[in-house]
Design a protein around this motif. Structure first.
Motif, PDB file in Angstrom:
ATOM      1  N   GLN A   1      23.254  79.730 -14.233  1.00 50.97           N
ATOM      2  CA  GLN A   1      21.874  79.631 -14.686  1.00 50.97           C
ATOM      3  C   GLN A   1      21.559  80.829 -15.578  1.00 50.97           C
ATOM      4  O   GLN A   1      21.809  81.968 -15.214  1.00 50.97           O
ATOM      5  CB  GLN A   1      20.933  79.608 -13.492  1.00 50.97           C
ATOM      6  N   VAL A   2      20.983  80.537 -16.736  1.00 51.07           N
ATOM      7  CA  VAL A   2      20.633  81.592 -17.667  1.00 51.07           C
ATOM      8  C   VAL A   2      19.257  82.146 -17.324  1.00 51.07           C
ATOM      9  O   VAL A   2      18.280  81.399 -17.241  1.00 51.07           O
ATOM     10  CB  VAL A   2      20.626  81.044 -19.104  1.00 51.07           C
ATOM     11  N   GLN A   3      19.191  83.443 -17.109  1.00 51.87           N
ATOM     12  CA  GLN A   3      17.892  84.021 -16.825  1.00 51.87           C
ATOM     13  C   GLN A   3      17.889  85.523 -17.041  1.00 51.87           C
ATOM     14  O   GLN A   3      18.932  86.167 -17.086  1.00 51.87           O
ATOM     15  CB  GLN A   3      17.451  83.699 -15.398  1.00 51.87           C
ATOM     16  N   LEU A   4      16.673  86.042 -17.188  1.00 48.48           N
ATOM     17  CA  LEU A   4      16.418  87.476 -17.214  1.00 48.48           C
ATOM     18  C   LEU A   4      15.502  87.775 -16.036  1.00 48.48           C
ATOM     19  O   LEU A   4      14.500  87.080 -15.846  1.00 48.48           O
ATOM     20  CB  LEU A   4      15.738  87.883 -18.521  1.00 48.48           C
ATOM     21  N   VAL A   5      15.835  88.803 -15.300  1.00 46.99           N
ATOM     22  CA  VAL A   5      15.034  89.174 -14.133  1.00 46.99           C
ATOM     23  C   VAL A   5      14.587  90.614 -14.287  1.00 46.99           C
ATOM     24  O   VAL A   5      15.424  91.521 -14.410  1.00 46.99           O
ATOM     25  CB  VAL A   5      15.826  89.009 -12.822  1.00 46.99           C
ATOM     26  N   GLU A   6      13.286  90.797 -14.262  1.00 51.93           N
ATOM     27  CA  GLU A   6      12.716  92.126 -14.446  1.00 51.93           C
ATOM     28  C   GLU A   6      12.322  92.732 -13.110  1.00 51.93           C
ATOM     29  O   GLU A   6      11.981  92.019 -12.158  1.00 51.93           O
ATOM     30  CB  GLU A   6      11.478  92.029 -15.325  1.00 51.93           C
ATOM     31  N   THR A  28      25.879  86.995 -21.837  1.00 54.54           N
ATOM     32  CA  THR A  28      26.303  88.386 -22.002  1.00 54.54           C
ATOM     33  C   THR A  28      25.234  89.170 -22.740  1.00 54.54           C
ATOM     34  O   THR A  28      24.961  88.934 -23.917  1.00 54.54           O
ATOM     35  CB  THR A  28      27.626  88.442 -22.786  1.00 54.54           C
ATOM     36  N   LEU A  29      24.647  90.110 -22.041  1.00 54.25           N
ATOM     37  CA  LEU A  29      23.545  90.895 -22.614  1.00 54.25           C
ATOM     38  C   LEU A  29      23.955  91.598 -23.898  1.00 54.25           C
ATOM     39  O   LEU A  29      23.170  91.726 -24.828  1.00 54.25           O
ATOM     40  CB  LEU A  29      23.060  91.916 -21.587  1.00 54.25           C
ATOM     41  N   ALA A  98      15.345  87.987 -24.957  1.00 55.64           N
ATOM     42  CA  ALA A  98      16.626  88.115 -25.648  1.00 55.64           C
ATOM     43  C   ALA A  98      16.719  87.130 -26.800  1.00 55.64           C
ATOM     44  O   ALA A  98      16.343  85.963 -26.670  1.00 55.64           O
ATOM     45  CB  ALA A  98      17.774  87.882 -24.667  1.00 55.64           C
ATOM     46  N   GLN A  99      17.223  87.628 -27.926  1.00 50.01           N
ATOM     47  CA  GLN A  99      17.600  86.762 -29.045  1.00 50.01           C
ATOM     48  C   GLN A  99      18.603  87.513 -29.902  1.00 50.01           C
ATOM     49  O   GLN A  99      18.968  88.631 -29.588  1.00 50.01           O
ATOM     50  CB  GLN A  99      16.378  86.325 -29.860  1.00 50.01           C
ATOM     51  N   TRP A 100      19.034  86.926 -30.998  1.00 54.02           N
ATOM     52  CA  TRP A 100      20.114  87.519 -31.780  1.00 54.02           C
ATOM     53  C   TRP A 100      19.733  88.808 -32.477  1.00 54.02           C
ATOM     54  O   TRP A 100      20.558  89.730 -32.588  1.00 54.02           O
ATOM     55  CB  TRP A 100      20.623  86.519 -32.832  1.00 54.02           C
ATOM     56  N   TYR A 109      12.542  84.088 -29.527  1.00 50.41           N
ATOM     57  CA  TYR A 109      13.343  84.641 -28.440  1.00 50.41           C
ATOM     58  C   TYR A 109      13.831  83.497 -27.554  1.00 50.41           C
ATOM     59  O   TYR A 109      13.069  82.620 -27.165  1.00 50.41           O
ATOM     60  CB  TYR A 109      12.546  85.675 -27.651  1.00 50.41           C
ATOM     61  N   ASP A 110      15.097  83.559 -27.209  1.00 45.07           N
ATOM     62  CA  ASP A 110      15.712  82.461 -26.469  1.00 45.07           C
ATOM     63  C   ASP A 110      15.417  82.523 -24.975  1.00 45.07           C
ATOM     64  O   ASP A 110      15.220  81.493 -24.329  1.00 45.07           O
ATOM     65  CB  ASP A 110      17.235  82.496 -26.672  1.00 45.07           C
ATOM     66  N   TYR A 111      15.426  83.710 -24.445  1.00 45.22           N
ATOM     67  CA  TYR A 111      15.263  83.866 -23.002  1.00 45.22           C
ATOM     68  C   TYR A 111      14.188  84.905 -22.719  1.00 45.22           C
ATOM     69  O   TYR A 111      14.079  85.917 -23.428  1.00 45.22           O
ATOM     70  CB  TYR A 111      16.590  84.323 -22.362  1.00 45.22           C
ATOM     71  N   TRP A 112      13.442  84.656 -21.658  1.00 46.36           N
ATOM     72  CA  TRP A 112      12.351  85.546 -21.246  1.00 46.36           C
ATOM     73  C   TRP A 112      12.473  85.868 -19.769  1.00 46.36           C
ATOM     74  O   TRP A 112      12.846  85.005 -18.959  1.00 46.36           O
ATOM     75  CB  TRP A 112      11.007  84.878 -21.502  1.00 46.36           C
ATOM     76  N   GLY A 113      12.123  87.106 -19.438  1.00 46.56           N
ATOM     77  CA  GLY A 113      11.968  87.457 -18.043  1.00 46.56           C
ATOM     78  C   GLY A 113      10.646  86.937 -17.508  1.00 46.56           C
ATOM     79  O   GLY A 113       9.805  86.437 -18.255  1.00 46.56           O
ATOM     80  N   GLN A 114      10.462  87.086 -16.216  1.00 43.79           N
ATOM     81  CA  GLN A 114       9.267  86.545 -15.568  1.00 43.79           C
ATOM     82  C   GLN A 114       8.056  87.455 -15.722  1.00 43.79           C
ATOM     83  O   GLN A 114       6.933  87.045 -15.433  1.00 43.79           O
ATOM     84  CB  GLN A 114       9.549  86.309 -14.066  1.00 43.79           C
ATOM     85  N   GLY A 115       8.289  88.665 -16.180  1.00 39.70           N
ATOM     86  CA  GLY A 115       7.195  89.617 -16.339  1.00 39.70           C
ATOM     87  C   GLY A 115       7.021  90.485 -15.107  1.00 39.70           C
ATOM     88  O   GLY A 115       7.265  90.051 -13.980  1.00 39.70           O
ATOM     89  N   THR A 116       6.599  91.708 -15.335  1.00 37.29           N
ATOM     90  CA  THR A 116       6.310  92.632 -14.243  1.00 37.29           C
ATOM     91  C   THR A 116       5.050  93.412 -14.590  1.00 37.29           C
ATOM     92  O   THR A 116       4.875  93.869 -15.722  1.00 37.29           O
ATOM     93  CB  THR A 116       7.507  93.568 -13.982  1.00 37.29           C
ATOM     94  N   GLN A 117       4.171  93.537 -13.609  1.00 39.49           N
ATOM     95  CA  GLN A 117       2.865  94.163 -13.841  1.00 39.49           C
ATOM     96  C   GLN A 117       3.004  95.682 -13.839  1.00 39.49           C
ATOM     97  O   GLN A 117       3.589  96.266 -12.912  1.00 39.49           O
ATOM     98  CB  GLN A 117       1.873  93.739 -12.766  1.00 39.49           C
TER      99      GLN A 117
END
Length: 122
Positions: A1-6, A28-29, A98-100, A109-117
């Motif tokens: 699964q492709v994801q970003l986790v903040e 790959t980051l 993330a994007q090129w 941007y292709d992928y986004w994290g869920q956000g952090t306050q």
């Protein structure tokens, strides 16, 4: 699964510091530019900083220049946003994406994290 986790957000006093982390999985980051954005209530989402994949260049908006630092550890597939001398106006939900190539506009941007306050308050 492709994801970003903040992670790493929280409540901090003015002039305090926080470090946000952005961990990737499923891709790959090192192959991607990592942009950092923030979204404050009543405002549009805005770009804060970006770390280029190809040449390692980093970019900062004027309102964070000298206070924020982006970095990445490609061996851990993790990017970081070190935030120093925080101000109340830095209060927002922070996102990594993330994007090129680096781009201040969130579109593309292709992928986004869920956000952090991040809340800066005395």
């Amino acid at each position: 699964q492709v994801q970003l986790v903040e992670s790493g957000g929280g409540l901090v006093r003015p002039d305090g510091s926080l470090t946000l982390s952005c961990a990737s999985s499923g891709f790959t980051l090192a192959d991607y530019a990592i942009g950092w954005f923030r979204h404050a209530p009543g405002k549009e989402r805005e770009g804060v900083s970006c770390s280029s994949a190809s040449d390692g260049d980093t970019y900062y908006q004027d309102f964070v220049k000298g206070r924020f630092t982006v970095s990445r550890d490609n061996t851990k597939n993790t990017a970081y946003l070190q935030m120093n001398s925080l101000k109340p106006e830095d209060t927002a939900v922070y996102y990594c994406a993330a994007q090129w190539v680096c781009n201040w506009h969130p579109t593309g941007y292709d992928y986004w994290g869920q956000g952090t306050q991040v809340t800066v308050s005395s």
